[in-house]
Motif scaffolding. Structure first.
Motif, short mmCIF file in Angstrom:
data_model
loop_
_atom_site.label_atom_id
_atom_site.label_comp_id
_atom_site.label_asym_id
_atom_site.label_seq_id
_atom_site.Cartn_x
_atom_site.Cartn_y
_atom_site.Cartn_z
N LYS A 114 0.69 -1.24 -0.03
CA LYS A 114 0.13 -0.01 0.04
C LYS A 114 1.05 1.12 0.13
O LYS A 114 1.67 1.35 0.57
CB LYS A 114 -0.97 0.12 1.17
N ALA A 115 0.54 2.24 -0.76
CA ALA A 115 1.29 3.45 -0.96
C ALA A 115 1.04 4.53 0.37
O ALA A 115 1.95 5.21 0.82
CB ALA A 115 0.69 4.36 -2.08
N SER A 116 -0.10 4.20 1.28
CA SER A 116 -0.27 4.85 2.33
C SER A 116 -1.04 4.19 3.33
O SER A 116 -1.71 3.25 3.13
CB SER A 116 -0.73 6.39 2.11
N THR A 117 -1.09 4.72 4.70
CA THR A 117 -2.05 3.98 5.71
C THR A 117 -2.36 5.18 6.81
O THR A 117 -2.13 6.33 6.23
CB THR A 117 -1.21 2.90 6.20
N THR A 118 -2.81 4.90 7.62
CA THR A 118 -3.03 5.88 8.80
C THR A 118 -2.64 5.33 10.25
O THR A 118 -2.30 4.22 10.40
CB THR A 118 -4.52 6.03 8.97
N ILE A 119 -2.29 6.35 11.01
CA ILE A 119 -1.88 5.92 12.14
C ILE A 119 -2.75 5.14 13.24
O ILE A 119 -2.63 4.13 13.66
CB ILE A 119 -1.66 7.28 13.13
N GLY A 120 -4.24 5.48 12.95
CA GLY A 120 -5.19 4.61 13.80
C GLY A 120 -5.06 3.25 13.35
O GLY A 120 -5.19 2.13 14.02
#
Length: 463
Positions: free
Chosen positions: A198-204
């Motif tokens: 994946k190119a990005s994700t989130t902290i949560g």
């Protein structure tokens, strides 16, 4: 008009870099630039931006940075943590350092572990009365699904303890909604097997699902990180030295070479890298060439794993200009290319120069071959891969160790090289040919298919 954010991915290496800035002011920065700086120059020109700053999260160990080329092209100042101990013009930064680009605030978050100088960059939108942190460029610390390896600059256990602290106390303490934009995607050798593409994700999301979530205790995490680190990127010390040293703008000036010039270069010790497809190499190639298709991801890393850094390389491509791209990919991992065969194999063969061929064997033909000749199966996957899907009776030697372990490969029978997808087996087969093994084949097909064929009959010929 406002904040500009763009991710640039180097598909061959699985690296991600970023062009960020503010279109209202025109100020911009590039974070972790790749060797080929043209994408940043083109994007900034199209968007009316000036690249005034270059930010490095750390001294990269798997690829050569383009910070020097970008600084020379734009006049930008390079910023890197003061612990990086670099020998090029720069501004040393530390934890809490900030840079304002219009409505974009960039804050340095020191996150040691992968390397002592490693720094993430927190991005904040200051256009509202209440500034809002919206993204973090995590570099080689926090990835989608996984974390960075801790053993490229310090003792692995020590690095893992530092990495656990950096992630749990700094990055994963950020608000849930902050998006995470890493320096690598899945497949990079700077991370483990858990890293996703994946190119990005989130902290949560990462706080709940990242592999580190299973290890609240730092010692438990360190044991896991050390045990699962896997194979290091090739030529780590060489690449780090290039990235810490004075600015470099080129790694040699590749020239188009005639077949005669290639022949002379080979006699002087140059190695031919055949960057065409595996099938094109199998049909005909220059004797002594190694095969690594530049049409597949990981091309440059595979080559860097098996050739010394002090040997000049010559690229052979498919006579379509693709050799220039292949040359650039090899430069990105610190290798020096003397030149490329002008006209490709068409030019070589038009002069009736000698060629070699490599037999390609389908898995369903393994049984027939074993009935008529002795066959040694050479599995060139990493040990972790081989353990997860073993091949009955196969000899497991990772392709990167093949030159050191040639004595273990039998010369009195056909050697059939196999891997997960055919990229490494083609390279391994070409290495064996180069080292004088005369009866070598490359096996196509998936590991389960190959395993099924190997399990269906005797490993040695009947009678």
């Amino acid at each position: 008009m406002g904040i500009f954010f763009r991710q640039v991915i180097h598909e061959d290496l699985g690296c991600a870099s970023y062009l960020i800035g503010d279109t209202s002011t025109g100020s911009a920065a590039v974070v972790d630039p790749q060797w080929d700086v043209d994408p940043y120059l083109r994007l900034s020109r199209l968007r009316g931006l000036r690249v005034e700053h270059v930010l490095e999260t750390h001294n990269h160990a798997d690829h050569v940075s383009g910070h020097g080329r970008l600084a020379r092209a734009t006049g930008a100042c390079v910023h890197v943590h003061e612990l990086a101990d670099v020998d090029y013009p720069h501004e040393g930064i530390s934890d809490g350092w900030t840079l304002e680009l219009g409505d974009l605030r960039i804050e340095a978050v020191h996150t040691p572990g992968h390397r002592p100088e490693h720094t993430a960059f927190l991005l904040t939108d200051t256009s509202d009365e209440n500034p809002r942190a919206f993204a973090v460029l995590s570099g080689d610390s926090l990835f989608a699904g996984g974390v960075a390896r801790p053993d490229l600059a310090v003792e692995a256990h020590e690095g893992a303890i530092e990495l656990h602290r950096s992630l749990t106390e700094r990055l994963l303490a950020l608000p849930d909604e902050v998006s995470v934009w890493p320096g690598h995607l899945g497949g990079s050798m700077c991370g483990g097997a858990a890293v996703e593409a994946k190119a990005s994700t989130t902290i949560g999301f990462e706080r709940e699902h990242n592999e580190i979530a299973r290890f609240p205790d730092a010692e438990d995490f360190a044991s896991h990180a050390v045990d699962t680190a896997g194979t290091k990127p090739p030529n780590v010390e060489h690449i780090v030295a290039l990235n810490r040293g004075p600015f470099i703008e080129s790694l040699g000036s590749p020239a188009p070479l005639s077949p005669r010039a290639v022949e002379v270069a080979i006699a002087e010790g140059a190695i031919i890298v055949d960057a065409r497809t595996n099938d094109q190499f199998a049909e005909a190639h220059i004797p002594g060439s190694i095969s690594s298709s530049a049409y597949d991801t990981g091309f440059a890393t595979r080559v860097a794993t098996v050739v010394p850094t002090d040997v000049e390389l010559i690229v052979v491509a498919a006579s379509d200009g693709y050799e220039i791209e292949a040359v650039g990919l090899l430069a990105s991992v610190g290798l020096t290319v003397k030149g490329f065969l002008a006209g490709g194999m068409t030019a070589w063969r038009s002069e009736a120069r000698p060629v070699e061929r490599l037999e390609v064997l389908a898995p369903e033909d393994l049984g027939e071959r074993r009935r008529h000749s002795q066959l040694a199966i050479l599995d060139v996957r990493d040990p972790e891969e081989a353990a997860g899907g073993p091949l009955p009776g196969a000899l497991n030697i990772p392709y990167g160790e093949l030159l050191e372990r040639l004595g273990e490969v039998p010369r009195d029978r056909t050697v059939a090289a196999v891997c997960a997808a055919g990229k490494r087996s083609g390279l391994a087969a070409s290495i064996l040919q180069r080292e004088g093994f005369r009866d070598v084949v490359r096996v196509e097909g998936s590991i389960p298919h190959v395993a099924s064929e190997l399990a269906s009959g005797p490993l040695e010929p009947a009678g």
